[in-house]
Design a protein around this motif. Structure first.
Motif, PDB file in Angstrom:
ATOM      1  N   ASP A  82       0.870  -1.175   0.000  1.00 37.64           N
ATOM      2  CA  ASP A  82       0.000   0.000   0.000  1.00 37.64           C
ATOM      3  C   ASP A  82       0.904   1.221   0.000  1.00 37.64           C
ATOM      4  O   ASP A  82       1.373   1.657   1.030  1.00 37.64           O
ATOM      5  CB  ASP A  82      -0.893  -0.009   1.240  1.00 37.64           C
ATOM      6  N   CYS A  83       1.197   1.737  -1.184  1.00 42.55           N
ATOM      7  CA  CYS A  83       2.180   2.815  -1.249  1.00 42.55           C
ATOM      8  C   CYS A  83       1.727   3.871  -2.237  1.00 42.55           C
ATOM      9  O   CYS A  83       0.805   3.670  -3.012  1.00 42.55           O
ATOM     10  CB  CYS A  83       3.553   2.284  -1.654  1.00 42.55           C
ATOM     11  N   LEU A  84       2.382   5.008  -2.189  1.00 44.46           N
ATOM     12  CA  LEU A  84       2.131   6.036  -3.184  1.00 44.46           C
ATOM     13  C   LEU A  84       2.634   5.549  -4.526  1.00 44.46           C
ATOM     14  O   LEU A  84       3.663   4.900  -4.629  1.00 44.46           O
ATOM     15  CB  LEU A  84       2.852   7.328  -2.788  1.00 44.46           C
ATOM     16  N   THR A  85       1.928   5.874  -5.578  1.00 49.04           N
ATOM     17  CA  THR A  85       2.297   5.370  -6.890  1.00 49.04           C
ATOM     18  C   THR A  85       3.005   6.397  -7.741  1.00 49.04           C
ATOM     19  O   THR A  85       3.257   6.161  -8.906  1.00 49.04           O
ATOM     20  CB  THR A  85       1.045   4.891  -7.648  1.00 49.04           C
ATOM     21  N   CYS A  86       3.326   7.527  -7.163  1.00 48.73           N
ATOM     22  CA  CYS A  86       4.058   8.509  -7.938  1.00 48.73           C
ATOM     23  C   CYS A  86       4.838   9.424  -7.019  1.00 48.73           C
ATOM     24  O   CYS A  86       4.528   9.556  -5.850  1.00 48.73           O
ATOM     25  CB  CYS A  86       3.128   9.340  -8.823  1.00 48.73           C
ATOM     26  N   TYR A  87       5.885  10.020  -7.574  1.00 50.02           N
ATOM     27  CA  TYR A  87       6.656  11.034  -6.861  1.00 50.02           C
ATOM     28  C   TYR A  87       6.018  12.379  -7.201  1.00 50.02           C
ATOM     29  O   TYR A  87       6.247  12.935  -8.263  1.00 50.02           O
ATOM     30  CB  TYR A  87       8.107  10.965  -7.326  1.00 50.02           C
ATOM     31  N   GLU A  88       5.160  12.867  -6.321  1.00 49.84           N
ATOM     32  CA  GLU A  88       4.403  14.074  -6.631  1.00 49.84           C
ATOM     33  C   GLU A  88       5.326  15.283  -6.626  1.00 49.84           C
ATOM     34  O   GLU A  88       5.984  15.573  -5.651  1.00 49.84           O
ATOM     35  CB  GLU A  88       3.288  14.260  -5.615  1.00 49.84           C
ATOM     36  N   THR A  89       5.357  15.993  -7.741  1.00 53.01           N
ATOM     37  CA  THR A  89       6.264  17.130  -7.860  1.00 53.01           C
ATOM     38  C   THR A  89       5.616  18.443  -7.458  1.00 53.01           C
ATOM     39  O   THR A  89       6.295  19.384  -7.094  1.00 53.01           O
ATOM     40  CB  THR A  89       6.734  17.276  -9.320  1.00 53.01           C
ATOM     41  N   GLY A  90       4.288  18.526  -7.554  1.00 52.95           N
ATOM     42  CA  GLY A  90       3.640  19.792  -7.292  1.00 52.95           C
ATOM     43  C   GLY A  90       3.875  20.811  -8.395  1.00 52.95           C
ATOM     44  O   GLY A  90       3.588  21.990  -8.221  1.00 52.95           O
ATOM     45  N   GLU A  91       4.373  20.381  -9.549  1.00 54.88           N
ATOM     46  CA  GLU A  91       4.667  21.295 -10.645  1.00 54.88           C
ATOM     47  C   GLU A  91       3.487  21.365 -11.612  1.00 54.88           C
ATOM     48  O   GLU A  91       2.729  20.413 -11.767  1.00 54.88           O
ATOM     49  CB  GLU A  91       5.910  20.841 -11.409  1.00 54.88           C
ATOM     50  N   GLN A  92       3.359  22.526 -12.258  1.00 54.91           N
ATOM     51  CA  GLN A  92       2.337  22.697 -13.283  1.00 54.91           C
ATOM     52  C   GLN A  92       2.927  23.433 -14.476  1.00 54.91           C
ATOM     53  O   GLN A  92       3.768  24.318 -14.314  1.00 54.91           O
ATOM     54  CB  GLN A  92       1.154  23.507 -12.764  1.00 54.91           C
ATOM     55  N   ASP A 130      14.694   9.118 -12.071  1.00 58.06           N
ATOM     56  CA  ASP A 130      15.038   7.924 -12.844  1.00 58.06           C
ATOM     57  C   ASP A 130      15.225   6.709 -11.944  1.00 58.06           C
ATOM     58  O   ASP A 130      14.824   5.589 -12.286  1.00 58.06           O
ATOM     59  CB  ASP A 130      16.310   8.182 -13.660  1.00 58.06           C
ATOM     60  N   MET A 131      15.839   6.924 -10.761  1.00 50.82           N
ATOM     61  CA  MET A 131      16.087   5.802  -9.851  1.00 50.82           C
ATOM     62  C   MET A 131      14.780   5.208  -9.351  1.00 50.82           C
ATOM     63  O   MET A 131      14.578   3.989  -9.374  1.00 50.82           O
ATOM     64  CB  MET A 131      16.944   6.254  -8.671  1.00 50.82           C
ATOM     65  N   TRP A 132      13.861   6.066  -8.883  1.00 45.89           N
ATOM     66  CA  TRP A 132      12.603   5.531  -8.365  1.00 45.89           C
ATOM     67  C   TRP A 132      11.701   5.016  -9.488  1.00 45.89           C
ATOM     68  O   TRP A 132      10.926   4.095  -9.275  1.00 45.89           O
ATOM     69  CB  TRP A 132      11.901   6.573  -7.519  1.00 45.89           C
ATOM     70  N   ARG A 133      11.831   5.583 -10.646  1.00 42.24           N
ATOM     71  CA  ARG A 133      11.067   5.067 -11.773  1.00 42.24           C
ATOM     72  C   ARG A 133      11.483   3.642 -12.094  1.00 42.24           C
ATOM     73  O   ARG A 133      10.675   2.810 -12.508  1.00 42.24           O
ATOM     74  CB  ARG A 133      11.295   5.964 -12.996  1.00 42.24           C
ATOM     75  N   ALA A 134      12.774   3.339 -11.871  1.00 45.32           N
ATOM     76  CA  ALA A 134      13.295   2.001 -12.134  1.00 45.32           C
ATOM     77  C   ALA A 134      13.066   1.041 -10.972  1.00 45.32           C
ATOM     78  O   ALA A 134      13.474  -0.118 -11.043  1.00 45.32           O
ATOM     79  CB  ALA A 134      14.791   2.085 -12.448  1.00 45.32           C
ATOM     80  N   GLY A 135      12.436   1.501  -9.896  1.00 46.24           N
ATOM     81  CA  GLY A 135      12.140   0.613  -8.783  1.00 46.24           C
ATOM     82  C   GLY A 135      12.713   1.045  -7.460  1.00 46.24           C
ATOM     83  O   GLY A 135      12.438   0.439  -6.435  1.00 46.24           O
ATOM     84  N   GLY A 136      13.555   2.092  -7.445  1.00 47.34           N
ATOM     85  CA  GLY A 136      14.095   2.599  -6.190  1.00 47.34           C
ATOM     86  C   GLY A 136      15.490   2.089  -5.891  1.00 47.34           C
ATOM     87  O   GLY A 136      16.030   1.221  -6.594  1.00 47.34           O
TER      88      GLY A 136
END
Length: 270
Positions: A82-92, A130-136
């Motif tokens: 049960d984890c967050l599924t994205c690294y939220e950037t808060g960017e627009q 890139d690191m977390w996109r690849a699994g952390g």
């Protein structure tokens, strides 16, 4: 009747009055309101357009898209996590308009946009995405070679990807590798990994350290034992002074140890 002073200066931490003065030279500068936006050209590389973007590319809808929110996507976690599924950037991207597109490899598109971004991401954040996109992270201390600002980003990424699982059993002993704890953010990188493994999170400031250590639900049952190896390194670096990254009084080694012990952690310094 005397004219009162215009400004009162107060200490941020205690609200103690430091001074009163008639004016502050240099405080005001000439500005024009509203501030005109600065537009940049962005290209979405290897894009699969959907919804309004697809319509803008096909010409079946307006080229203007308004504001677009950005979030980074990483590799999926296990089905039971049960984890967050994205690294939220808060960017627009603000006031976005599609101005062109070209065919890319595999049937994808490169889409050109005119848009404005309030606070561009720093180039040094890309390796973390890139690191977390690849699994952390896959091994301890992958943060050790980073500068402090990057270590701060590491802690934020670790929190965004925190895997929520039951706390480990009471009596579990944790080992903090203190060889690289040379600044405040390094401590949180290290204790996060001590409790939750590579890329783990266990707070990022004193408030969240208290929440994690004192109330649980962050990987460790409260009252755990923490063996802090090479603690003298942190004792040497985390000393009294002023922290010009946090713009506040520096958090010291003793502050961290006291906070942990106050929350019931059995801290053993080695």
């Amino acid at each position: 009747m005397p004219i009162p002073s215009r400004w009162r200066l107060l200490d941020h931490d205690t609200d103690t009055v430091v001074a009163e003065c008639d004016d502050i030279d240099g405080l005001f500068t000439d500005r024009v309101f509203p501030v005109p936006p600065v537009y940049e050209r962005y290209t979405l590389l290897g894009c699969t357009p959907e919804g309004p973007l697809r319509a803008a590319v096909d010409g079946t809808g307006p080229a203007w898209l308004g504001n677009i929110y950005l979030e980074g996507v990483h590799a999926p976690c296990s089905a039971t996590a049960d984890c967050l599924t994205c690294y939220e950037t808060g960017e627009q991207l603000l006031d976005v308009r599609v101005v062109g597109h070209t065919e890319a490899a595999g049937g994808l598109l490169d889409v050109e946009l005119d848009a404005r971004i309030g606070a561009p991401l720093a180039a040094n954040e890309r390796p973390l995405y890139d690191m977390w996109r690849a699994g952390g992270p896959t091994a301890p201390n992958q943060w050790a070679g980073l500068e402090r600002s990057d270590r701060y980003l590491w802690v934020q990424a670790a929190r965004a990807h925190q895997v929520h699982a039951p706390d480990k059993p009471a009596g579990t002993v944790y080992h903090l590798d203190g060889r690289h704890v040379t600044d405040y953010d390094a401590f949180y990188c290290a204790i996060g990994e001590a409790i939750n493994g590579p890329g783990g999170w266990f707070g990022g400031d004193l408030f969240w350290l208290h929440e994690c250590a004192g109330t649980g639900d962050a990987g460790a049952t409260p009252g755990f034992r923490l063996i802090w190896h090479d603690a003298e390194i942190a004792r040497t670096h985390l000393v009294p002074g002023y922290d010009r990254k946090a713009w506040s009084v520096a958090v010291t080694f003793d502050d961290l140890v006291d906070r942990l012990t106050d929350d019931g952690v059995q801290v053993e310094l080695r």
